[in-house]
Design a protein around this motif. Structure first.
Motif, PDB file in Angstrom:
ATOM      1  N   ALA A   1     -21.566 -28.401  60.212  1.00 48.49           N
ATOM      2  CA  ALA A   1     -20.893 -27.213  60.727  1.00 48.49           C
ATOM      3  C   ALA A   1     -21.926 -26.161  61.134  1.00 48.49           C
ATOM      4  O   ALA A   1     -22.974 -26.025  60.492  1.00 48.49           O
ATOM      5  N   PRO A   2     -21.650 -25.396  62.198  1.00 49.72           N
ATOM      6  CA  PRO A   2     -22.635 -24.444  62.721  1.00 49.72           C
ATOM      7  C   PRO A   2     -23.210 -23.480  61.685  1.00 49.72           C
ATOM      8  O   PRO A   2     -24.424 -23.286  61.625  1.00 49.72           O
TER       9      PRO A   2
ATOM     10  N   ILE B   1     -25.007 -30.028  67.004  1.00 46.39           N
ATOM     11  CA  ILE B   1     -23.737 -30.228  67.699  1.00 46.39           C
ATOM     12  C   ILE B   1     -22.770 -30.711  66.631  1.00 46.39           C
ATOM     13  O   ILE B   1     -22.840 -31.859  66.186  1.00 46.39           O
ATOM     14  N   GLY B   2     -21.908 -29.840  66.176  1.00 48.98           N
ATOM     15  CA  GLY B   2     -21.054 -30.136  65.034  1.00 48.98           C
ATOM     16  C   GLY B   2     -20.042 -31.233  65.299  1.00 48.98           C
ATOM     17  O   GLY B   2     -19.388 -31.246  66.344  1.00 48.98           O
TER      18      GLY B   2
ATOM     19  N   SER C   1     -15.887 -30.205  69.804  1.00 46.43           N
ATOM     20  CA  SER C   1     -15.823 -31.120  70.953  1.00 46.43           C
ATOM     21  C   SER C   1     -17.133 -31.892  71.032  1.00 46.43           C
ATOM     22  O   SER C   1     -17.911 -31.769  71.990  1.00 46.43           O
ATOM     23  N   PHE C   2     -17.360 -32.685  70.027  1.00 47.43           N
ATOM     24  CA  PHE C   2     -18.659 -33.310  69.796  1.00 47.43           C
ATOM     25  C   PHE C   2     -19.116 -34.186  70.960  1.00 47.43           C
ATOM     26  O   PHE C   2     -20.203 -33.998  71.519  1.00 47.43           O
ATOM     27  N   ALA C   3     -18.301 -35.158  71.334  1.00 44.93           N
ATOM     28  CA  ALA C   3     -18.720 -36.125  72.352  1.00 44.93           C
ATOM     29  C   ALA C   3     -19.022 -35.440  73.675  1.00 44.93           C
ATOM     30  O   ALA C   3     -20.009 -35.761  74.347  1.00 44.93           O
ATOM     31  N   VAL C   4     -18.186 -34.501  74.050  1.00 43.49           N
ATOM     32  CA  VAL C   4     -18.363 -33.808  75.324  1.00 43.49           C
ATOM     33  C   VAL C   4     -19.681 -33.048  75.345  1.00 43.49           C
ATOM     34  O   VAL C   4     -20.439 -33.086  76.332  1.00 43.49           O
TER      35      VAL C   4
ATOM     36  N   GLY D   1     -18.044 -19.617  67.924  1.00 43.53           N
ATOM     37  CA  GLY D   1     -19.251 -19.890  67.140  1.00 43.53           C
ATOM     38  C   GLY D   1     -19.797 -21.295  67.245  1.00 43.53           C
ATOM     39  O   GLY D   1     -20.916 -21.562  66.810  1.00 43.53           O
ATOM     40  N   TYR D   2     -19.050 -22.196  67.839  1.00 40.55           N
ATOM     41  CA  TYR D   2     -19.499 -23.592  67.937  1.00 40.55           C
ATOM     42  C   TYR D   2     -20.596 -23.740  68.991  1.00 40.55           C
ATOM     43  O   TYR D   2     -21.684 -24.254  68.725  1.00 40.55           O
ATOM     44  N   ARG D   3     -20.315 -23.267  70.201  1.00 37.21           N
ATOM     45  CA  ARG D   3     -21.266 -23.422  71.306  1.00 37.21           C
ATOM     46  C   ARG D   3     -22.498 -22.542  71.147  1.00 37.21           C
ATOM     47  O   ARG D   3     -23.600 -22.916  71.566  1.00 37.21           O
TER      48      ARG D   3
END
Length: 473
Positions: free
Chosen positions: A281-282, A296-297, A301-304, A427-429
């Motif tokens: 997780a970020p 890349i958590g 949207s991991f695969a993308v 917060g993911y990207r």
């Protein structure tokens, strides 16, 4: 007869299981095929066909492994591509018997030239459902620019024109009560305006889908290509894997599930030049990570984002994951063609830390702290790494837009000596962005925990007037 949609959220992808009287077909299967085989076995059915709607760009399909393990016949629509495996190339209108039902191939070029929909005709001879692949989505249609990677003659304008004809001459003439089952939903990069719904009646789509409204071909082409941005770099590589074939998922898992202690992990990293991919997780990553690893958590949207951030699917990858999730990570990498995971850190990051090896971190602050910094009179330079369409919809006044999607192209616009406060939507990207730049020597980036959502909710920053988001990808 049984129809089951098997939806995978991280890819926004729908595969389908259709069964009748002891025979079954799988439409657009994912790479890991054992669940389909087990499903058919539980139902005492034999998988007879594997239908592919087109050569997928956003994921590697499981047709090759599924055919090898079951003896099922792979079926593609009309194509002159040289395939690296045995397959039936269906004619437009050709029918296939599956138990007591019939499946008719309907060639619908446009998204790609071989794109084919499959019409399901039930036991009574009634046209009941259509599996539309990327030709027709709920609320949208497939992007027309992917075939340019195959042939320069296939411009996006030509492809959009083909799609206009396919929709109006092949799909819209079917009965309104037919159920439309597409290959993707909201979140996929294969279209720009998809609904969160994953099926609908054709009649309702005729009323609500912008692309099915009355318009000239020229108007349709203009609507379809407006707002398109370049597709992820891995798309054409996945297309070629789907055409030429690929390693068995079993081989990929065996290669990737190599447990390495910290010393072995470090040695392999130094000897191979593999990317260190940390999938935690970020905010957990920010607190401590192996130097030069990128985050890349797995729970986003991991695969993308793997496909967007790592240009070459043949890149060797070393995995850092939460304990017990290593196989999941390797499987999800393989779904988008990243078959060269060469091991994972046994015991995860905690084991690395216990070994006494070097640890790095990224500063991440809550919005409340950012407010205090602003009020103190210090310069607050904000980098908004959301997509341009998100930024144009609403943003902090004065923030610079540097979309994560194009980080490699725009990295030189960022001053290594300048402190930036970085945010995305949640917060993911932003952590992906910060980790990639950190690995390249950018030490002045501060992540804003909670992203734009938290900034807006604070009420402490002046924002541009909200406008409805555009349909840009």
């Amino acid at each position: 007869m049984k129809i089951e949609q098997i939806y995978t959220g991280c890819l926004a992808q729908g595969a389908y299981y259709v069964e009748s009287n002891g025979e079954a077909v799988i439409i657009d299967p994912l790479r890991e095929v054992d669940p389909y085989i087990e499903k058919a076995k539980r139902n005492n059915a034999d998988i007879k066909y594997v239908f592919e709607t087109h050569f997928h760009a956003d994921f590697v399909s499981g047709h090759k492994d599924l055919a090898k393990k079951t003896g099922a016949q792979i079926v593609f629509g009309p194509t002159e591509a040289h395939l690296g495996f045995d397959a039936k190339i269906a004619r437009d209108g050709e029918e296939f018997k599956v138990g007591d039902v019939t499946i008719r191939a309907i060639h619908t070029p446009g998204h790609t030239m071989e794109s084919t929909c499959y019409l399901l005709i039930n036991e009574e001879g009634k046209e009941e459902a259509i599996f539309t692949g990327d030709t027709l989505f709920i609320g949208d249609v497939g992007r027309p620019d992917l075939a340019q990677k195959v042939s320069e003659d296939l411009t996006q304008e030509k492809q959009a024109g083909h799609l206009y004809d396919s929709l109006r001459n092949k799909i819209m003439v079917l009965p309104d009560d037919i159920i439309v089952y597409p290959a993707h939903g909201a979140g996929s990069a294969c279209g720009k305006n998809m609904s969160k719904e994953t099926s609908d009646t054709l009649g309702n789509q005729k009323k609500t889908n912008y692309a099915l409204q009355e318009m000239s071909k020229e108007e349709f082409i203009d609507k379809l290509i407006t707002g398109l941005t370049p597709p992820p770099a891995y798309f054409p590589q996945n297309v070629m894997m789907n055409i030429e074939g690929y390693d068995s998922i079993d081989e990929v898992l065996e290669r990737g599930e190599r447990a390495l202690n910290p010393e072995e992990f470090e040695q392999v990293a130094n000897e191979t030049g593999a990317i260190l991919l940390d999938t935690r997780a970020p905010q957990v990553f920010a607190e401590g990570f192996i130097p030069n690893s990128i985050n890349i958590g797995i729970d986003g949207s991991f695969a993308v984002w793997v496909g967007t951030m790592i240009p070459d699917v043949k890149q060797e990858i070393l995995v850092i994951a939460d304990e017990g999730r290593e196989e999941e990570v390797i499987t999800r990498l393989a779904r988008v063609g990243y078959d060269h995971a060469i091991g994972f850190l046994k015991g995860g990051f905690e084991n690395w830390k216990k070994s006494g090896k070097e640890v790095d971190h990224i500063t991440s602050i809550p919005v409340s702290e950012l407010v205090k910094i602003k009020e103190s009179g210090q310069e607050v330079k904000i980098l908004d790494v959301r997509k341009t369409s998100e930024y144009e919809s609403e943003h902090v006044i004065g923030a610079e837009n540097n979309p994560l999607d194009y980080i490699n192209e725009h990295m030189d616009t960022i001053d290594k000596d300048q402190k930036y406060y970085v945010h995305c939507a949640g917060g993911y990207r932003s952590m992906i962005f910060a980790s990639i730049l950190k690995a390249r020597g950018y030490d002045q980036l501060v992540d804003i925990d909670g992203g734009f959502k938290a900034i807006k909710e604070s009420g402490e920053f002046e924002l541009t007037a909200y406008v409805c988001p555009s349909t840009k990808l």
